[in-house]
Enzyme design. Structure first.
Site, short mmCIF file in Angstrom:
data_model
loop_
_atom_site.label_atom_id
_atom_site.label_comp_id
_atom_site.label_asym_id
_atom_site.label_seq_id
_atom_site.Cartn_x
_atom_site.Cartn_y
_atom_site.Cartn_z
N GLU A 10 0.84 -1.20 0.00
CA GLU A 10 0.00 0.00 0.00
C GLU A 10 0.88 1.25 0.00
O GLU A 10 1.85 1.34 0.75
CB GLU A 10 -0.90 0.02 1.24
CG GLU A 10 -1.98 -1.05 1.26
CD GLU A 10 -3.27 -0.61 0.58
OE1 GLU A 10 -3.31 0.52 0.05
OE2 GLU A 10 -4.23 -1.41 0.59
N HIS A 20 -3.84 -3.08 -8.24
CA HIS A 20 -5.16 -3.54 -7.84
C HIS A 20 -6.14 -3.36 -9.00
O HIS A 20 -7.08 -4.15 -9.17
CB HIS A 20 -5.62 -2.76 -6.61
CG HIS A 20 -6.65 -3.46 -5.79
ND1 HIS A 20 -7.22 -2.92 -4.66
CD2 HIS A 20 -7.23 -4.69 -5.92
CE1 HIS A 20 -8.10 -3.76 -4.16
NE2 HIS A 20 -8.12 -4.84 -4.90
N ASP A 57 -6.80 1.69 -8.05
CA ASP A 57 -5.45 1.90 -7.52
C ASP A 57 -4.43 0.92 -8.13
O ASP A 57 -4.80 -0.21 -8.44
CB ASP A 57 -5.45 1.77 -5.99
CG ASP A 57 -6.09 0.48 -5.46
OD1 ASP A 57 -7.15 0.10 -6.00
OD2 ASP A 57 -5.56 -0.12 -4.52
#
Length: 279
Positions: free
Chosen positions: A105, A179, A189
């Site tokens: 992330e 993603h 994303d």
């Protein structure tokens, strides 16, 4: 900058990175993942996202690491355990990518909204100098014209490169996806502000700071294929000297973008690594 991995933890300069354990994780991987999935948090700092991963109000999400805008890394799930970052997803015959990938992330607000003459994130924070683009899967707001996206700072991008390189060297990761690749109908994303082609080149090439890794066809003719095998007919025959940009590696096969005379990608496919050289 470089990271190392020991006992399921990332280390930087011989010290383990900060660890904020998530309460949302699965068991041990059945097989060591070969895929890294890149996300944006759609949020503020890496710490706020890491804290959310252990918040009991969280309906169930986590990632192995979160990288802040200044490049600092917080690990939330050990690298031998499944993190809940991908949700409903599929990629090259695999379903449920949580079981087959590492989740990375990046602290980033993602897609922005109009705020007068500028752009702001979903909390109303103004974002200066947004990256303007249309998402290839369609914009989240349904528009078909460029919208704002928060840019990724250099320190964050470089840290992510170094971190995924460690996954490559330690676990043999050979593919990097977003993603928005594995869940294209519901996720955006890391989005168009993330230069995925350059990121892959830096991770797999390990050359130069500008990411200009290139391959060249080194035989008279080379088949470009839809899959990493010879089972189906070639889609195109590439002449000697054709320039390619690597995307991912699967055994002896390399997924590439075929570059035109101006250096822009014009097609994507698979070639056998035996017949290309670095330039």
């Amino acid at each position: 900058m470089s990271f190392s991995i020991a006992d399921g933890r990332f280390h930087f300069d011989d010290d383990a990175v900060d660890f904020i354990p998530s309460r949302f994780l699965g068991g041990a991987f059945a097989k060591t993942p070969k895929i890294a999935v890149i996300h944006f948090t759609y949020g503020a700092s890496a710490r706020s996202s890491a804290e959310w991963f252990r918040n009991p109000d969280n309906p169930g999400s986590s990632a192995h690491v979160v990288i802040d805008r200044d490049g600092r890394v917080i690990q939330c799930v050990p690298l031998d355990r499944v993190a809940w970052h991908a949700g409903k997803s599929s990629w090259r015959g695999l379903s449920g990518l949580n079981q087959h990938s590492f989740g990375i992330e990046l602290a980033n607000w993602g897609h922005l909204k109009r705020a007068g003459a500028g752009w702001s994130c979903h909390t109303g924070l103004p974002i200066a100098d947004p990256y303007m683009a249309v998402h290839r899967n369609g914009n989240p707001d349904g528009s078909r014209t460029p919208i704002g996206w928060e840019p990724y700072p250099t320190a964050q991008f470089d840290s992510a490169v170094a971190l995924v390189r460690a996954l490559v060297s330690t676990f043999g990761v050979n593919e990097i996806v977003g993603h928005d690749d594995i869940s294209p109908t519901r996720k955006w994303d890391p989005g168009p502000a993330f230069d995925m082609a350059r990121f892959r080149a830096l991770v797999f090439g390990g050359r130069g700071e500008d990411g200009e890794l290139r391959l060249m066809v080194d035989v008279a003719e080379l088949n470009l294929r839809d899959t990493p095998s010879t089972e189906k007919p070639a889609r195109e025959v590439l002449p000697q000297g054709t320039l390619l940009e690597p995307i991912s590696i699967q055994g002896a096969w390399i997924e590439v973008s075929v570059l035109d005379a101006a250096g822009a990608p014009r097609a994507t496919g698979w070639v056998h690594g035996r017949y290309v050289v670095e330039v």
